[in-house]
Design a protein around this motif. Structure first.
Motif, PDB file in Angstrom:
ATOM      1  N   ARG A  38       0.837  -1.185   0.000  1.00  0.00           N
ATOM      2  CA  ARG A  38       0.000   0.000   0.000  1.00  0.00           C
ATOM      3  C   ARG A  38       0.877   1.242   0.000  1.00  0.00           C
ATOM      4  NH1 ARG A  38      -2.716  -0.430   6.079  1.00  0.00           N
ATOM      5  NH2 ARG A  38      -0.821   0.088   7.285  1.00  0.00           N
ATOM      6  N   ARG A  45       6.235   2.907  -0.687  1.00  0.00           N
ATOM      7  CA  ARG A  45       5.306   1.791  -0.745  1.00  0.00           C
ATOM      8  C   ARG A  45       5.632   0.818   0.388  1.00  0.00           C
ATOM      9  NH1 ARG A  45       3.835  -0.416  -6.635  1.00  0.00           N
ATOM     10  NH2 ARG A  45       3.360   1.813  -6.751  1.00  0.00           N
ATOM     11  N   THR A  93      -3.597   3.587  -1.438  1.00  0.00           N
ATOM     12  CA  THR A  93      -3.807   2.795  -2.645  1.00  0.00           C
ATOM     13  C   THR A  93      -3.152   1.446  -2.415  1.00  0.00           C
ATOM     14  OG1 THR A  93      -3.794   4.776  -4.023  1.00  0.00           O
ATOM     15  CG2 THR A  93      -3.451   2.660  -5.119  1.00  0.00           C
ATOM     16  N   TYR A  95      -1.934  -2.321  -3.724  1.00  0.00           N
ATOM     17  CA  TYR A  95      -1.439  -3.005  -4.909  1.00  0.00           C
ATOM     18  C   TYR A  95      -1.174  -4.476  -4.613  1.00  0.00           C
ATOM     19  CZ  TYR A  95      -0.280   1.770  -6.411  1.00  0.00           C
ATOM     20  OH  TYR A  95      -0.323   3.093  -6.754  1.00  0.00           O
ATOM     21  N   GLY A 117      -3.580  -0.966  -8.889  1.00  0.00           N
ATOM     22  CA  GLY A 117      -3.901  -0.344  -7.614  1.00  0.00           C
ATOM     23  C   GLY A 117      -5.391  -0.102  -7.448  1.00  0.00           C
TER      24      GLY A 117
END
Length: 124
Positions: A38, A45, A93, A95, A117
């Motif tokens: 995320r 990330r 977001t 992923y 995402g």
């Protein structure tokens, strides 16, 4: 070609739950580990969950341990992230990604294929 397509994000209130899905195609699904990451704007990330090839083992970051669970369905070649007891700090977001081999990792450099995402927004 390898494709990873996430779905399931959206708005949710604190304390609620969401389940993210990641549909995989274009490779032998059971041969590679997968991970969930995320990211929020301005931050690196973060690896939050990983599952070994075939789904026998999982590992979680401390930030989500006990609240999030990852699993996979080999017949559907789909990875899941069940997120419970969501907090505003989980807003990001999210992923999914496919690893370079069978072993698990929370390091983003281990992953070479990424989904597009899906946004998760947790309100208080």
């Amino acid at each position: 070609q390898v494709q990873l397509v996430e779905s399931g994000g959206g708005p949710v209130q604190a304390g609620g739950s969401l389940r993210l899905s990641c549909a995989a195609s274009g490779y032998t699904f059971s041969a590679y580990s997968m991970g969930w990451f995320r990211q929020v704007p301005g931050k690196e990330r973060e690896g939050i969950a990983t599952i070994s090839a075939g789904g026998g083992s999982t590992y979680y970051a401390d930030s989500v341990k006990g609240r999030f669970t990852t699993s996979l369905d080999k017949t559907k070649t789909t990875l899941y992230l069940q997120m419970n007891s969501l907090k505003p700090g989980d807003t990001a977001t999210y992923y999914c990604a496919r690893g370079v081999a069978a072993a698990m990792s929370l390091l983003s450099g281990y992953y070479i294929y990424w989904g597009q995402g899906t946004q998760v927004t947790v309100s208080s």
